[in-house]
Design a protein around this motif. Sequence first.
Motif: not given
Length: 266
Positions: A99, A101, A123, A127, A132, A135
Motif C-alpha cells: 500500500v 499511502d 492510497a 491511512l 494501510g 487495506v
Amino acid sequence: DTTPAKYLPRLLIYAVIALARPIAHKLRRGSITKQSSKTVVWRVVSAIITIVLSKGPKMSKCIAVLIACHNRKPKTLKCLNILLKQDLASGLSLDIYLVDDGSTDGTGEAVRVAFPEVHVIPADGSLFWSRGMHVAWQHASRADADFYLWLNDDTYLLSGCIQQLLVTWGQYAARGKESCIVVASCRDPDTGEHSYGGEICAGRPDCFTPVLPDPASAKECHTFNGNCVLVPKATFKILGLMRTFQHATSDTDYGLFATRHNRSEE
C-alpha cells in the motif's frame, strides 16, 4: 525424498530419542554444557522440519507479504530487493501487496518499474501504518494465501529468515498448534542490539517487556511489534483482519487478541 509431512511428529520423537543417550553421556563427562545440548537438539529438529517442508509431495504454498509505505523510496526498494532474494523451499512463493499511502517521492512508480510482480495499491495519504496494513491484508485475503507476512519497509530480512519462520511454525504445528503466530526478532543495524519483536505483559495490561531472542529455541510471548510477523491461514480464519487505529497499536492489539483466544481454547 518423499517423506510425507504426516510423519513429522514421529520423526521428531525418534530424533530426540536418538540424541538423548549421547548427549546425556557427554553431560556426565562434562564435555558439553546444557546450553550447548539445547542448541544441538534445536538444530537437528530444525533440520528435520526443513527437510519435511522442502521435500515430499510437491505442494505449492503461498505467503502473502503485506507492506505499507509512505515517502521512503530508498528504504522501500531496499526492503523489496532483499525480500525477493530470500532462499525459499521448492513450491513456496511470495505474493507481495504494497500500500503506497500517498507518497510524493515516486515510491509507487519506482516499485512498479523495479518490481512489476508487486501489487501496488495506491492510497491518499490518510491511512498511516495501521489502516494501510489493513487495506493490504484485505486485498491479499482475496487470494486465500497459506500465510500472511507482515513486513515493515524499513525491516531488512537476514538470509534464511522466512524459512526459519516456517521451521518454527512447523515445530508448533507438529504439536497441534497450526494457528500459532511466529514473530521475528529485529536488531538495530548500527548497534546490533535488540529493537523489536515479541513482548510479554509485565504486571499491568499496558506495560510490556521485550522478549529477547534465544538462538537455541523459540520463546512464547503475549503480543508483538509488527515489523516482521508470520500469520498462518488458520489464525486468519479464526481472528480475521487486524482492527484499525489512527497509526500504530494494531500489532499489539492483534497479539493480545490472539493470546486471549488461545487461553479461552485451553
